[in-house]
Design an enzyme around this catalytic site. Structure first.
Site, PDB file in Angstrom:
ATOM      1  N   GLY A  47      41.071  34.112  39.569  1.00  0.00           N
ATOM      2  CA  GLY A  47      40.044  35.134  39.750  1.00  0.00           C
ATOM      3  C   GLY A  47      39.872  35.499  41.210  1.00  0.00           C
ATOM      4  N   THR A  48      39.623  36.746  41.476  1.00  0.00           N
ATOM      5  CA  THR A  48      39.257  37.289  42.782  1.00  0.00           C
ATOM      6  C   THR A  48      38.214  38.345  42.479  1.00  0.00           C
ATOM      7  OG1 THR A  48      40.899  39.014  42.625  1.00  0.00           O
ATOM      8  CG2 THR A  48      41.617  36.967  43.604  1.00  0.00           C
ATOM      9  N   THR A  49      37.673  39.060  43.261  1.00  0.00           N
ATOM     10  CA  THR A  49      37.268  39.001  44.640  1.00  0.00           C
ATOM     11  C   THR A  49      35.745  38.983  44.649  1.00  0.00           C
ATOM     12  OG1 THR A  49      39.197  40.225  45.446  1.00  0.00           O
ATOM     13  CG2 THR A  49      37.201  40.364  46.790  1.00  0.00           C
ATOM     14  N   LYS A  80      32.603  36.241  37.035  1.00  0.00           N
ATOM     15  CA  LYS A  80      32.876  35.395  38.198  1.00  0.00           C
ATOM     16  C   LYS A  80      31.652  35.191  39.084  1.00  0.00           C
ATOM     17  CE  LYS A  80      36.657  37.987  38.872  1.00  0.00           C
ATOM     18  NZ  LYS A  80      37.824  38.565  39.579  1.00  0.00           N
TER      19      LYS A  80
END
Length: 278
Positions: A47-49, A80
């Protein structure tokens, strides 16, 4: 009298750290316990950002929704950004499964401390507890399963929002103004450097953070931009003296649609004023 099926340790007041309790009683339940040999980085979604910034009276954290596995999009609607408790939140980048487990352990850690001690941890104490959990994942990080969170919270004593960044060894660093983590953070922080001002109000700062995520998605394939066709938008969590709240999808959608409309006119986004120039 029949013997209780619950071990005595679970019924006895002890350490205020749930992670320490779990380490002593059931270490196999800890995230990343007994890792398999070899590099595991390519088999798990990443996972990003995540971006965060402070404003007068609070702090905001926001994250895109994409998780990738190699060159594939593993998830389009991954969550996230998580509330840690009423006055703090965590955004995660790195190995998705371990990161989510670490956040759940952190949430339990804070709740356990409050029940044992009868009070809440300070913002500094919460940041330190998260640091210890990240350090506990170091063995997995050495095998490519890195988890790097971004922690934000409201400090009721100082009346301000605070941001803490981490490295994979658990090193903790308080950030000033704004911060980002994840593969797209290089581009997001570039946008924030241009657009962020310490005196921005809450609504304007939400728009600035969505602009930063848009710029990250524009240059980083692992970061997802606003998905109008699927109605998927960044998760935005605001924390003030009144507590934390995750903005409704409809509210973030309106901001994202405004950002996209602006990009149709100016693909590179808002232009920062040059000092001394008209």
């Amino acid at each position: 009298m029949s013997e209780s099926r619950i071990p005595a340790a679970y019924m006895t007041p002890g350490t205020s750290s749930f992670a320490d309790f779990l380490t002593a009683q059931s270490p196999e339940l800890l995230p990343g316990h007994n890792p398999a040999p070899g590099n595991l980085g390519d088999i798990a979604p990443h996972g990003t950002t995540i971006v965060a910034a402070t404003f007068p009276g609070g702090v905001i954290i926001a994250g895109d929704r994409r998780a990738t596995q190699g060159n594939l999009i593993a998830e389009r609607d991954m969550r996230k950004v998580f509330p840690a408790d009423e006055y703090s939140a965590v955004g995660i980048a790195g190995s998705a499964g371990l990161a989510v487990e670490l956040v759940k352990l952190f949430q339990t850690e804070l709740e356990h401390y409050e029940k044992i001690e009868g009070t809440t941890l300070s913002i500094e104490g919460k940041a330190s507890r998260l640091s210890a959990l990240v350090r506990g994942n170091l063995a997995m990080a050495m095998q490519g399963l890195v988890v790097v969170p971004l922690f934000v919270g409201f400090d009721p004593d100082a009346g301000v929002g605070k941001i803490y960044g981490y490295d994979p060894t658990g090193g903790r660093y308080e950030q000033t103004g704004y911060a980002g983590v994840g593969s797209g953070s290089l581009f997001a922080k570039g946008a924030l450097k241009k657009l962020y001002r310490a005196d921005l109000d809450e609504d304007t700062l939400v728009a600035v953070l969505v602009q930063a995520l848009y710029d990250a998605a524009d240059d980083d394939s692992a970061t997802g931009g606003p998905d109008l066709s699927r109605k998927l938008f960044p998760l935005v969590h605001v924390i003030t003296a009144d507590g934390g709240r995750t903005l409704p999808d409809a509210e973030v959608a309106a901001v994202a649609e405004s950002v996209i409309a602006g990009r149709l006119q100016r693909p590179d986004g808002p232009i920062a004023e040059l000092e001394g120039r008209p």
